[in-house]
Design a protein around this motif. Structure first.
Motif, PDB file in Angstrom:
ATOM      1  N   SER A  99       0.845  -1.198   0.000  1.00 44.48           N
ATOM      2  CA  SER A  99       0.000   0.000   0.000  1.00 44.48           C
ATOM      3  C   SER A  99       0.881   1.247   0.000  1.00 44.48           C
ATOM      4  O   SER A  99       1.580   1.520   0.977  1.00 44.48           O
ATOM      5  CB  SER A  99      -0.917  -0.024   1.221  1.00 44.48           C
ATOM      6  N   SER A 159      -1.128   7.133  -0.329  1.00 40.39           N
ATOM      7  CA  SER A 159      -2.506   7.337   0.136  1.00 40.39           C
ATOM      8  C   SER A 159      -3.329   6.068   0.161  1.00 40.39           C
ATOM      9  O   SER A 159      -4.504   6.088   0.558  1.00 40.39           O
ATOM     10  CB  SER A 159      -3.207   8.387  -0.739  1.00 40.39           C
ATOM     11  N   VAL A 162      -4.317   3.031   2.045  1.00 42.93           N
ATOM     12  CA  VAL A 162      -4.232   2.716   3.471  1.00 42.93           C
ATOM     13  C   VAL A 162      -3.871   1.252   3.677  1.00 42.93           C
ATOM     14  O   VAL A 162      -2.943   0.927   4.420  1.00 42.93           O
ATOM     15  CB  VAL A 162      -5.578   3.027   4.167  1.00 42.93           C
ATOM     16  N   VAL A 206      -8.828   5.484  10.962  1.00 45.31           N
ATOM     17  CA  VAL A 206      -9.757   4.749  10.100  1.00 45.31           C
ATOM     18  C   VAL A 206     -10.652   3.864  10.962  1.00 45.31           C
ATOM     19  O   VAL A 206     -10.167   3.133  11.833  1.00 45.31           O
ATOM     20  CB  VAL A 206      -8.977   3.898   9.071  1.00 45.31           C
ATOM     21  N   MET A 219      -4.415   1.985  11.638  1.00 44.52           N
ATOM     22  CA  MET A 219      -4.404   2.505  10.263  1.00 44.52           C
ATOM     23  C   MET A 219      -4.734   3.984  10.367  1.00 44.52           C
ATOM     24  O   MET A 219      -5.885   4.350  10.631  1.00 44.52           O
ATOM     25  CB  MET A 219      -5.419   1.744   9.406  1.00 44.52           C
ATOM     26  N   THR A 253      -4.315   8.170   9.225  1.00 41.82           N
ATOM     27  CA  THR A 253      -4.190   9.048   8.056  1.00 41.82           C
ATOM     28  C   THR A 253      -3.619  10.413   8.433  1.00 41.82           C
ATOM     29  O   THR A 253      -3.883  10.934   9.525  1.00 41.82           O
ATOM     30  CB  THR A 253      -5.567   9.247   7.391  1.00 41.82           C
ATOM     31  N   ARG A 281     -10.097  11.016   7.999  1.00 45.55           N
ATOM     32  CA  ARG A 281     -10.140   9.554   8.165  1.00 45.55           C
ATOM     33  C   ARG A 281     -10.974   8.840   7.117  1.00 45.55           C
ATOM     34  O   ARG A 281     -10.920   7.608   7.030  1.00 45.55           O
ATOM     35  CB  ARG A 281     -10.687   9.204   9.544  1.00 45.55           C
ATOM     36  N   ILE A 323     -12.347   7.006   3.868  1.00 42.55           N
ATOM     37  CA  ILE A 323     -11.666   6.154   2.894  1.00 42.55           C
ATOM     38  C   ILE A 323     -12.630   5.696   1.806  1.00 42.55           C
ATOM     39  O   ILE A 323     -13.852   5.811   1.955  1.00 42.55           O
ATOM     40  CB  ILE A 323     -11.063   4.904   3.578  1.00 42.55           C
ATOM     41  N   THR A 329      -7.320   6.876   1.010  1.00 43.58           N
ATOM     42  CA  THR A 329      -7.892   8.040   1.684  1.00 43.58           C
ATOM     43  C   THR A 329      -8.621   8.901   0.646  1.00 43.58           C
ATOM     44  O   THR A 329      -8.121   9.106  -0.462  1.00 43.58           O
ATOM     45  CB  THR A 329      -6.803   8.883   2.359  1.00 43.58           C
ATOM     46  N   ALA A 354      -1.181   7.635   4.379  1.00 46.13           N
ATOM     47  CA  ALA A 354      -1.611   6.898   5.566  1.00 46.13           C
ATOM     48  C   ALA A 354      -0.511   5.934   5.978  1.00 46.13           C
ATOM     49  O   ALA A 354       0.286   5.486   5.146  1.00 46.13           O
ATOM     50  CB  ALA A 354      -2.903   6.139   5.289  1.00 46.13           C
ATOM     51  N   HIS A 412       0.464   2.363   8.494  1.00 45.02           N
ATOM     52  CA  HIS A 412      -0.127   1.129   9.000  1.00 45.02           C
ATOM     53  C   HIS A 412       0.976   0.281   9.622  1.00 45.02           C
ATOM     54  O   HIS A 412       1.938  -0.082   8.942  1.00 45.02           O
ATOM     55  CB  HIS A 412      -0.797   0.379   7.828  1.00 45.02           C
TER      56      HIS A 412
END
Length: 261
Positions: free
Chosen positions: A76, A79, A81, A169, A210, A212, A216, A218, A229, A235, A237
């Motif tokens: 990922s 942006s 997530v 998130v 998770m 951002t 938040r 998504i 996002t 973001a 993770h």
């Protein structure tokens, strides 16, 4: 809700699976640099996992639309997530961040962990997002003690992230883990102290903030997997699998070697 508490022997099998995940993330991390495609990283991960006698759990895992996940890891970028699909056309460039989420099945038990890597030099703003997200993971883990509740974990993560101005998130959560990749209970990254399932010895869960940089909210991309996002801001993770036993928290996965990269 059906929660499967693990025995000491089962926790040791889970430790082996999770340490293999950590070694896989380390192997992938060695190849993260500008000019590398996320598909290349996926191929490295799958070979490494299979060479160590395990199966990449994500490969073929179905989504609610019935589409099997094509990769062995989720890659990922920026942006995106979570659930980024490895691709030959997604080429990493200087200043990117990439979250690599990995799961393996070894000796009948699952391991699951995620780490967000930097590609080359990233901005101070992005470095801070990664730092706070990782810090929130460990704050959440510190609350995973017998007698506490899942909401104590959730509240700790939400508090540190939102107090620093970040979005949390809500549509995606951590989860129980064991013989199945996703078991009860869900572990949200937001919530109230003193709520949710009571934590007991034998509980094994994956905690995964998770977070951002912006809002938040998504959305799902056309590939039906990648979640981005809505404001297109980056973001982060991070994820550990933990076991609660002997009245303490035991982190089964590891970032120790990753931190040295």
């Amino acid at each position: 809700m059906r929660v499967f508490l693990k025995t000491e022997d089962e926790i040791e099998l889970m430790r082996k699976a999770n340490l293999l995940v950590s070694k896989t993330l380390l192997e992938v991390g060695k190849h993260i640099k500008p000019g590398v495609s996320t598909l290349t990283l996926d191929m490295i991960a799958e070979s490494f996992i299979r060479d160590h006698g395990a199966v990449p759990t994500f490969k073929g895992f179905p989504n609610p639309f019935g589409n099997p996940f094509p990769g062995s890891i989720c890659t990922s970028v920026n942006s995106v997530v979570v659930h980024g699909v490895p691709s030959a056309t997604m080429i990493l460039k200087d200043g990117d961040i990439i979250s690599v989420d990995c799961g393996v099945l070894l000796n009948g038990f699952n391991g699951d962990s995620c780490y967000t890597f930097t590609v080359g030099e990233v901005s101070t703003e992005i470095q801070r997002l990664l730092h706070i997200t990782k810090q929130s993971l460990y704050e959440g883990i510190s609350k995973a003690l017998p007698g506490n509740r899942i909401g104590d974990i959730s509240h700790a993560i939400q508090s540190i992230c939102e107090s620093n101005g970040y979005g949390v998130v809500r549509e995606l959560t951590g989860h129980g883990i064991g013989r199945q990749m996703h078991e009860d209970p869900p572990v949200p990254n937001y919530g109230s102290e003193g709520t949710g399932l009571k934590i007991r010895n034998g509980l094994c869960i994956a905690i995964e903030p998770m977070i951002t940089l912006g809002k938040r909210e998504i959305g799902l991309l056309p590939d039906k997997w990648s979640i981005m996002t809505l404001d297109r801001k980056p973001a982060a993770h991070f994820e550990h699998t933990i076991a609660i036993h002997n009245d303490r928290v035991d982190i089964l996965s590891s970032f120790d070697e990753l931190e040295k990269l």
